[in-house]
Design a protein around this motif. Structure first.
Motif, short mmCIF file in Angstrom:
data_model
loop_
_atom_site.label_atom_id
_atom_site.label_comp_id
_atom_site.label_asym_id
_atom_site.label_seq_id
_atom_site.Cartn_x
_atom_site.Cartn_y
_atom_site.Cartn_z
N ALA A 78 29.16 42.30 38.05
CA ALA A 78 28.22 43.42 38.16
C ALA A 78 28.79 44.60 37.38
N PRO A 79 27.93 45.39 36.74
CA PRO A 79 28.44 46.50 35.93
C PRO A 79 29.23 47.51 36.76
N GLY A 80 30.43 47.85 36.26
CA GLY A 80 31.25 48.85 36.92
C GLY A 80 31.84 48.43 38.25
N ASP A 81 31.72 47.16 38.61
CA ASP A 81 32.21 46.68 39.90
C ASP A 81 33.29 45.63 39.69
N PRO A 82 34.57 46.01 39.86
CA PRO A 82 35.65 45.05 39.64
C PRO A 82 35.97 44.16 40.84
N SER A 83 35.09 44.11 41.84
CA SER A 83 35.41 43.32 43.04
C SER A 83 35.23 41.83 42.84
N ARG A 84 34.39 41.42 41.88
CA ARG A 84 34.21 40.00 41.57
C ARG A 84 34.27 39.82 40.07
N LEU A 85 35.21 38.96 39.66
CA LEU A 85 35.43 38.72 38.24
C LEU A 85 35.28 37.23 37.95
N LEU A 86 34.76 36.92 36.80
CA LEU A 86 34.66 35.54 36.35
C LEU A 86 35.55 35.37 35.13
N ALA A 128 26.76 36.88 30.29
CA ALA A 128 25.97 37.98 30.84
C ALA A 128 26.84 38.97 31.61
N GLY A 129 28.16 38.72 31.65
CA GLY A 129 29.08 39.56 32.40
C GLY A 129 29.27 40.93 31.77
N HIS A 130 30.10 41.72 32.42
CA HIS A 130 30.30 43.12 32.05
C HIS A 130 31.77 43.41 31.82
N PRO A 131 32.08 44.40 30.98
CA PRO A 131 33.49 44.73 30.72
C PRO A 131 34.22 45.12 32.00
N VAL A 132 35.52 44.83 31.99
CA VAL A 132 36.39 45.18 33.12
C VAL A 132 37.30 46.32 32.68
N ASP A 133 37.32 47.38 33.47
CA ASP A 133 38.22 48.50 33.21
C ASP A 133 39.61 48.10 33.72
N PRO A 134 40.61 47.97 32.83
CA PRO A 134 41.93 47.55 33.29
C PRO A 134 42.49 48.45 34.39
N ALA A 135 42.23 49.75 34.34
CA ALA A 135 42.75 50.67 35.36
C ALA A 135 42.20 50.35 36.74
N ALA A 136 41.02 49.77 36.82
CA ALA A 136 40.42 49.43 38.11
C ALA A 136 41.15 48.27 38.79
N LEU A 137 42.00 47.58 38.05
CA LEU A 137 42.75 46.44 38.60
C LEU A 137 44.15 46.82 39.05
N ASP A 138 44.60 48.02 38.71
CA ASP A 138 45.98 48.41 38.98
C ASP A 138 46.38 48.18 40.43
N ASP A 139 47.46 47.41 40.60
CA ASP A 139 48.10 47.17 41.90
C ASP A 139 47.15 46.60 42.94
#
Length: 173
Positions: A132-140, A20-31
């Motif tokens: 959560a959609p568009g929120d890279p603060s918590r990843l599974l 049920a998770g959402h895609p992760v934008d790689p750029a949102a993880l930079d550094d």
């Protein structure tokens, strides 16, 4: 969902949350770096290894390539900020990976991390989803083993919670 919500879940329930998770934008993880919590492992495995760890995400400014590494942490508790274990004044790091965007989503590919050919972590692939959609603060994430073209599931799941800006960069392997 928080770590407290995910800790008691069975592997099947974790799989449903992942699906049920959402895609992760790689750029949102930079550094950035994330405090990780192991989920789904047997207690004796965690006793031999760790419950918490850190994963890093670095974008090389010269090449644009995205990579990361794992960091061993002091086991200060599930809600403690990440505190790296150090040797000779440097954080203990291991398991380097490349970030690979696939049609199925973002994958931490340890085979693309420059680990030595004899290092079994080269077989590890960790797909990630955002909770959560568009929120890279918590990843599974979950851990798969690459055996030829097959991806073999393991009982290892993990939650990544953003800890902030990347505090150090180690050289690529």
């Amino acid at each position: 969902m928080t770590g407290s919500d995910l800790l008691p879940l069975s592997p099947g329930a974790l799989r449903r949350v992942f699906e049920a998770g959402h895609p992760v934008d790689p750029a949102a993880l930079d550094d950035t770096w994330y405090r990780g919590t192991s989920l789904g492992l047997w207690g004796w495995v965690e006793a031999l290894s760790w419950k918490t760890f850190a994963k890093t995400f670095h974008r090389d400014p010269a090449t644009g390539a995205r990579r990361g590494w794992n960091v061993r942490l002091h086991q200060d508790g599930l809600d403690a900020p990440p505190r790296p274990i150090e040797r000779a004044g440097a954080p203990v790091v291991f398991g380097h990976y490349g970030l690979v965007a696939t049609p199925a989503g973002l994958v931490l590919d340890y085979g693309a991390g420059g680990n030595p050919w004899f290092d079994p972590t080269r077989l590890v692939r960790d797909p990630l989803v955002a909770l959560a959609p568009g929120d890279p603060s918590r990843l599974l994430g979950c851990t798969l083993l690459a055996v030829g073209p097959l991806r073999v599931p393991t009982p290892s799941w993990f939650l990544l919670e953003r800890a902030g800006a990347l505090p150090f960069v180690v050289s690529a392997r």
